[in-house]
Design an enzyme around this catalytic site. Structure first.
Site, mmCIF file in Angstrom:
data_model
loop_
_atom_site.group_PDB
_atom_site.id
_atom_site.type_symbol
_atom_site.label_atom_id
_atom_site.label_comp_id
_atom_site.label_asym_id
_atom_site.label_seq_id
_atom_site.Cartn_x
_atom_site.Cartn_y
_atom_site.Cartn_z
ATOM 1 N N SER A 84 -13.629 43.183 90.569
ATOM 2 C CA SER A 84 -13.192 42.457 91.851
ATOM 3 C C SER A 84 -14.347 41.568 93.012
ATOM 4 C CB SER A 84 -12.894 43.205 92.960
ATOM 5 O OG SER A 84 -13.315 43.776 93.334
ATOM 6 N N THR A 132 -3.783 38.757 93.581
ATOM 7 C CA THR A 132 -4.105 38.488 94.656
ATOM 8 C C THR A 132 -3.877 36.805 94.912
ATOM 9 O OG1 THR A 132 -6.749 37.592 95.558
ATOM 10 C CG2 THR A 132 -6.545 37.469 92.952
ATOM 11 N N ASP A 133 -4.193 36.405 96.319
ATOM 12 C CA ASP A 133 -4.058 35.297 96.821
ATOM 13 C C ASP A 133 -4.700 34.330 95.878
ATOM 14 O OD1 ASP A 133 -6.436 35.607 98.532
ATOM 15 O OD2 ASP A 133 -4.826 35.166 100.379
ATOM 16 N N GLU A 134 -5.913 34.465 95.533
ATOM 17 C CA GLU A 134 -7.047 33.955 95.450
ATOM 18 C C GLU A 134 -5.899 32.749 93.875
ATOM 19 O OE1 GLU A 134 -11.111 34.889 95.756
ATOM 20 O OE2 GLU A 134 -10.518 36.662 97.205
ATOM 21 N N TYR A 158 -13.445 34.402 89.028
ATOM 22 C CA TYR A 158 -13.017 36.009 89.393
ATOM 23 C C TYR A 158 -11.243 35.286 89.506
ATOM 24 C CZ TYR A 158 -10.184 38.753 92.860
ATOM 25 O OH TYR A 158 -9.548 40.027 93.520
ATOM 26 N N SER A 161 -10.313 34.511 86.745
ATOM 27 C CA SER A 161 -9.803 36.154 85.661
ATOM 28 C C SER A 161 -8.617 36.218 85.946
ATOM 29 C CB SER A 161 -10.862 36.638 85.398
ATOM 30 O OG SER A 161 -10.769 37.497 86.623
ATOM 31 N N LYS A 162 -8.099 36.969 87.152
ATOM 32 C CA LYS A 162 -6.846 37.261 87.175
ATOM 33 C C LYS A 162 -5.677 36.408 87.529
ATOM 34 C CE LYS A 162 -6.096 40.505 89.988
ATOM 35 N NZ LYS A 162 -6.659 41.764 89.505
ATOM 36 N N ASN A 188 -8.245 42.656 101.562
ATOM 37 C CA ASN A 188 -8.183 43.229 102.249
ATOM 38 C C ASN A 188 -9.342 44.504 103.385
ATOM 39 O OD1 ASN A 188 -5.882 45.796 100.356
ATOM 40 N ND2 ASN A 188 -5.472 43.198 100.553
ATOM 41 N N ARG A 222 -9.771 32.988 106.212
ATOM 42 C CA ARG A 222 -9.217 34.259 105.280
ATOM 43 C C ARG A 222 -8.202 35.170 106.325
ATOM 44 N NH1 ARG A 222 -11.258 31.538 102.459
ATOM 45 N NH2 ARG A 222 -13.019 32.259 100.893
HETATM 46 P P1 NAD Z 1 -12.664 47.005 93.633
HETATM 47 O O1 NAD Z 1 -13.940 46.275 92.847
HETATM 48 O O2 NAD Z 1 -12.771 48.279 94.826
HETATM 49 O O3 NAD Z 1 -12.190 48.307 92.683
HETATM 50 C C1 NAD Z 1 -12.413 47.989 91.577
HETATM 51 C C2 NAD Z 1 -11.898 49.796 90.375
HETATM 52 O O4 NAD Z 1 -11.407 49.185 89.224
HETATM 53 C C3 NAD Z 1 -13.490 50.410 90.587
HETATM 54 O O5 NAD Z 1 -12.523 52.098 90.700
HETATM 55 C C4 NAD Z 1 -13.850 49.833 88.894
HETATM 56 O O6 NAD Z 1 -14.414 51.493 88.218
HETATM 57 C C5 NAD Z 1 -11.867 50.384 87.900
HETATM 58 N N1 NAD Z 1 -12.402 49.366 86.830
HETATM 59 C C6 NAD Z 1 -13.187 47.879 86.914
HETATM 60 N N2 NAD Z 1 -13.253 48.253 85.569
HETATM 61 C C7 NAD Z 1 -12.518 48.847 84.644
HETATM 62 C C8 NAD Z 1 -11.687 48.769 83.417
HETATM 63 N N3 NAD Z 1 -12.603 48.381 82.553
HETATM 64 N N4 NAD Z 1 -10.672 50.195 83.723
HETATM 65 C C9 NAD Z 1 -11.413 51.188 83.700
HETATM 66 N N5 NAD Z 1 -10.688 50.663 85.522
HETATM 67 C C10 NAD Z 1 -12.100 49.527 85.922
HETATM 68 O O7 NAD Z 1 -11.484 46.948 93.796
HETATM 69 P P2 NAD Z 1 -10.173 46.562 95.471
HETATM 70 O O8 NAD Z 1 -11.093 46.004 96.151
HETATM 71 O O9 NAD Z 1 -9.908 48.001 94.986
HETATM 72 O O10 NAD Z 1 -9.691 46.000 94.087
HETATM 73 C C11 NAD Z 1 -8.069 46.490 93.339
HETATM 74 C C12 NAD Z 1 -7.691 45.293 93.004
HETATM 75 O O11 NAD Z 1 -7.029 44.342 93.940
HETATM 76 C C13 NAD Z 1 -8.341 44.371 92.108
HETATM 77 O O12 NAD Z 1 -7.634 43.928 91.115
HETATM 78 C C14 NAD Z 1 -8.390 42.552 92.734
HETATM 79 O O13 NAD Z 1 -7.859 41.908 92.069
HETATM 80 C C15 NAD Z 1 -6.635 43.121 94.337
HETATM 81 N N6 NAD Z 1 -6.548 42.576 94.926
HETATM 82 C C16 NAD Z 1 -8.435 42.771 96.221
HETATM 83 C C17 NAD Z 1 -8.291 42.226 97.109
HETATM 84 C C18 NAD Z 1 -9.400 42.554 98.179
HETATM 85 O O14 NAD Z 1 -9.404 42.696 99.349
HETATM 86 N N7 NAD Z 1 -10.060 43.768 97.715
HETATM 87 C C19 NAD Z 1 -7.314 41.249 97.795
HETATM 88 C C20 NAD Z 1 -6.312 41.480 96.600
HETATM 89 C C21 NAD Z 1 -5.820 41.696 95.515
HETATM 90 P P1 TYD Z 2 -15.156 38.684 100.201
HETATM 91 O O1 TYD Z 2 -15.183 40.113 101.114
HETATM 92 O O2 TYD Z 2 -16.534 38.464 99.243
HETATM 93 O O3 TYD Z 2 -13.805 38.220 99.830
HETATM 94 P P2 TYD Z 2 -13.394 37.198 99.415
HETATM 95 O O4 TYD Z 2 -14.310 36.366 98.635
HETATM 96 O O5 TYD Z 2 -12.853 37.503 97.875
HETATM 97 O O6 TYD Z 2 -12.552 36.132 100.293
HETATM 98 O O7 TYD Z 2 -15.864 37.467 101.620
HETATM 99 C C1 TYD Z 2 -15.370 36.929 102.427
HETATM 100 C C2 TYD Z 2 -15.574 36.211 103.165
HETATM 101 O O8 TYD Z 2 -16.605 36.017 103.771
HETATM 102 C C3 TYD Z 2 -15.959 34.349 101.914
HETATM 103 O O9 TYD Z 2 -14.786 33.501 103.000
HETATM 104 C C4 TYD Z 2 -17.080 34.684 101.832
HETATM 105 C C5 TYD Z 2 -17.718 35.367 103.000
HETATM 106 N N1 TYD Z 2 -19.025 36.220 103.488
HETATM 107 C C6 TYD Z 2 -19.956 36.039 103.828
HETATM 108 O O10 TYD Z 2 -20.373 34.851 104.623
HETATM 109 N N2 TYD Z 2 -21.263 36.764 104.442
HETATM 110 C C7 TYD Z 2 -21.152 37.699 103.008
HETATM 111 O O11 TYD Z 2 -21.795 37.956 102.992
HETATM 112 C C8 TYD Z 2 -19.683 37.917 102.148
HETATM 113 C C9 TYD Z 2 -20.108 38.712 101.212
HETATM 114 C C10 TYD Z 2 -19.000 37.133 102.288
#
Ligand code: NAD
Ligand code: TYD
Length: 351
Positions: A84, A132-134, A158, A161-162, A188, A222
């Protein structure tokens, strides 16, 4: 009745499971590979709860996934499992392709086979893919927020792939009639987020007196959503979403990165002032920009509000305060990640 959650030891997945088990008696099978981002400490509150079955494994492991479907007949899959972090995808994209693309494909195949079995649970089966919105690319300041009909224009390994995984989910609906739902959510933040992402990284660095790195000019925007609002939205889509549909989820909280970091510093100044009397904001340091850094993401979340009646409960101000309080009260959780001991526990438990 049971649901199969993948990636449930990660940030959003663990929040989802805790929320799910607090609200319903329905069990959860949690399939997680426990990569660096998976942390069983996130699930400590349900460690002894019989409704939660943890399975360490890969969503790309065809035999394991087939076995889980056969053994548990889940009425739904919620697919969180993914690599992620954008920065990691720039330095090493391979795992992103393996898990996000091939892993999702493997799960879809297993779900398709299960749906064809005629088991009673297979009749109302649903596959919810968390995305994701990305995938929509980058917005200019004057552009309208992303709606569900925006073109896909992913810019990082990333998001590419999503995007690929979203297309596979769509194809399984159109080709095989698999009952799928897709959600595309904005950034999030909240409890249990791995301290490589902006919000927890800044909180942790500030409390350790380390520089707070801002990529480029810090004016990238963001759209921030508190994690439990995301969990509620996913539950709503799972319950009431129309099959084959896509729902954008966002918090109506657009903020430039620099403002996010300044807000975190202000709240920390109030809750845990630095000993020398300076502001945490003095630690802000502008660093080299991320390659291909998307300028702005913003979500138009009106479809999910109009059709499913969901709206976020937290504003950025309320959510960030809760988040900072959580990190202040859970310093051991962070310390175990920083010193690596969260892995030792995992390795002992699941060796
Ligand atoms: P994270 O990286 O915190 O957690 C990912 C989890 O997936 C981990 O527990 C990891 O061990 C597990 N994992 C990785 N590869 C795996 C595999 N091959 N098989 C089984 N488990 C596996 O991610 P997150 O931030 O909790 O995001 C969760 C989902 O939400 C992702 O699909 C991400 O694209 C999506 N998402 C995240 C955000 C964000 O802001 N974090 C926003 C929108 C969507
Ligand atoms: P991030 O939390 O990595 O989420 P995403 O890239 O999925 O949006 O980053 C959020 C924003 O913050 C992004 O514009 C990149 C920026 N960023 C920094 O400026 N400094 C940092 O150390 C990190 C991790 C992110």
């Amino acid at each position: 009745m049971t649901i199969l959650v993948t990636g449930g030891a990660g940030f959003i997945g663990s929040n989802f499971i805790l929320d799910w088990l607090a609200q319903s008696d329905e069990g959860v099978i949690d399939l997680d590979l426990l990569t660096y981002a998976g942390n069983l400490d996130n699930l400590a509150a349900v460690r002894n709860d019989d409704r939660h079955v943890f399975v360490q494994g890969d969503i790309g492991d065809k035999d394991l996934v087939a076995r889980l479907f056969a053994e548990y007949s889940p009425r739904a899959v919620v697919n969180f499992a993914a690599e992620s972090h954008v920065d990691r995808s720039i330095h090493g994209p391979e795992d992103f392709m393996r898990t996000n693309l091939f892993g999702t494909f493997t799960l879809l195949e297993a779900a398709r086979n299960f749906a064809a079995t005629g088991a009673p649970e297979a009749g109302n089966f649903r596959f919810l893919h968390v995305s994701t919105d990305e995938v929509y690319g980058s917005l200019a300041p004057e552009d309208a927020p992303f709606s569900e009909t925006n073109r896909y224009e992913p810019n990082s390994p990333y998001s590419a792939s999503k995007a690929g995984s979203d297309h596979l989910v769509r194809a399984y609906f159109h080709t095989y009639g698999l009952p799928v739902l897709t959600t595309n959510c904005s950034n999030n933040y909240g409890p249990f987020q791995f301290p490589e992402k902006l919000v927890p990284l800044v909180i942790h660095n500030a409390l350790s007196g380390k520089p707070l790195p801002i990529y480029g000019d810090g004016k990238q925007v963001r759209d921030w959503l508190y994690v439990t609002d995301h969990c509620t939205a996913i539950r709503r889509v799972l319950d009431r979403g129309a099959l084959g549909e896509v729902y954008n989820i966002g918090g109506w909280n657009e903020r430039p990165n620099i403002e996010v970091v300044q807000t975190i510093c202000e709240v920390l100044d109030e809750l845990q002032p630095r000993s020398g009397g300076q502001s945490y904001a003095d630690l802000i340091t502008f660093v080299k920009d991320r390659p291909g850094h998307d300028r702005r993401y913003a979500i138009d979340a009106s479809k999910i509000e109009r059709e499913l009646g969901w709206r976020p409960l937290e504003t950025f101000e309320t959510g960030i305060r809760k988040t900072i309080q959580w990190y202040l009260e859970n310093q051991t959780w962070v310390a175990k990640i920083v010193d690596g001991s969260y892995r030792t526990w995992v390795e002992k438990q699941y060796a």
